[in-house]
Design a protein around this motif. Structure first.
Motif, PDB file in Angstrom:
ATOM      1  N   GLU A   7       0.819  -1.210   0.000  1.00 14.92           N
ATOM      2  CA  GLU A   7       0.000   0.000   0.000  1.00 14.92           C
ATOM      3  C   GLU A   7       0.855   1.262   0.000  1.00 14.92           C
ATOM      4  O   GLU A   7       0.455   2.291  -0.533  1.00 14.92           O
ATOM      5  N   GLU A   8       2.049   1.169   0.608  1.00 16.56           N
ATOM      6  CA  GLU A   8       2.960   2.318   0.614  1.00 16.56           C
ATOM      7  C   GLU A   8       3.668   2.496  -0.730  1.00 16.56           C
ATOM      8  O   GLU A   8       4.319   3.514  -0.950  1.00 16.56           O
ATOM      9  N   GLY A   9       3.562   1.506  -1.602  1.00 13.71           N
ATOM     10  CA  GLY A   9       4.157   1.631  -2.924  1.00 13.71           C
ATOM     11  C   GLY A   9       5.437   0.844  -3.125  1.00 13.71           C
ATOM     12  O   GLY A   9       6.082   0.960  -4.166  1.00 13.71           O
ATOM     13  N   TRP A  10       5.815   0.029  -2.140  1.00 13.68           N
ATOM     14  CA  TRP A  10       7.035  -0.771  -2.307  1.00 13.68           C
ATOM     15  C   TRP A  10       6.763  -1.917  -3.272  1.00 13.68           C
ATOM     16  O   TRP A  10       5.684  -2.523  -3.230  1.00 13.68           O
ATOM     17  N   ILE A  11       7.731  -2.173  -4.132  1.00 10.49           N
ATOM     18  CA  ILE A  11       7.599  -3.266  -5.100  1.00 10.49           C
ATOM     19  C   ILE A  11       8.864  -4.110  -5.114  1.00 10.49           C
ATOM     20  O   ILE A  11       9.923  -3.671  -4.636  1.00 10.49           O
ATOM     21  N   LEU A  12       8.762  -5.292  -5.679  1.00  9.42           N
ATOM     22  CA  LEU A  12       9.920  -6.176  -5.884  1.00  9.42           C
ATOM     23  C   LEU A  12      10.093  -6.339  -7.393  1.00  9.42           C
ATOM     24  O   LEU A  12       9.416  -7.161  -8.027  1.00  9.42           O
ATOM     25  N   PRO A  13      10.973  -5.548  -8.008  1.00  8.71           N
ATOM     26  CA  PRO A  13      11.116  -5.559  -9.468  1.00  8.71           C
ATOM     27  C   PRO A  13      11.500  -6.912 -10.062  1.00  8.71           C
ATOM     28  O   PRO A  13      11.264  -7.147 -11.239  1.00  8.71           O
TER      29      PRO A  13
END
Ligand code: FES
Length: 113
Positions: A70-76
């Motif tokens: 929800e905070e916008g962290w991603i695992l590319p």
């Protein structure tokens, strides 16, 4: 397949990520190195903040909490672009420059930056 433009901050690096291709691999194909280790969504070495855009995951439950998502962290390494993206990855660099720069030690878990 459509491709989506990706802007990597703060370096201002740009590449296109084809739909269905992990962002990490699309960056690598374009000559841009993003931090990574396991490349399967578990170690979080690649974790970065998505400033704009949206992604989908090729695995059922990537190693992110609901709050982190929800905070916008991603695992590319396992995230596929589903729109144009802007991500914050301070250690991103052109591959030639990355090879000339000593590796930076980072924790494998709990790393947010
Ligand atoms: S490289 Fe390990 S989670 Fe992305």
């Amino acid at each position: 397949m459509p491709a989506f433009p990706v802007l990597v901050q703060p370096a201002g690096l740009r590449f296109d990520a084809e739909a269905g291709t992990p962002v990490l691999l699309a960056a690598q194909a374009a000559g841009i190195k993003l931090p990574s280790s396991c490349r399967n969504g578990t170690c979080r070495a690649c974790m970065c903040l998505m400033l704009e855009g949206s992604v989908a995951y090729g695995i059922e439950w990537p190693g992110l909490s609901r709050d982190e998502k929800e905070e916008g962290w991603i695992l590319p390494c396992v995230a596929h672009a589903t729109s144009a993206l802007e991500i914050q990855a301070p250690l991103a660099a052109p591959i030639e420059a990355a090879l000339a720069t000593p590796a930076v030690a980072r924790p494998l878990t709990g790393a947010r930056r």
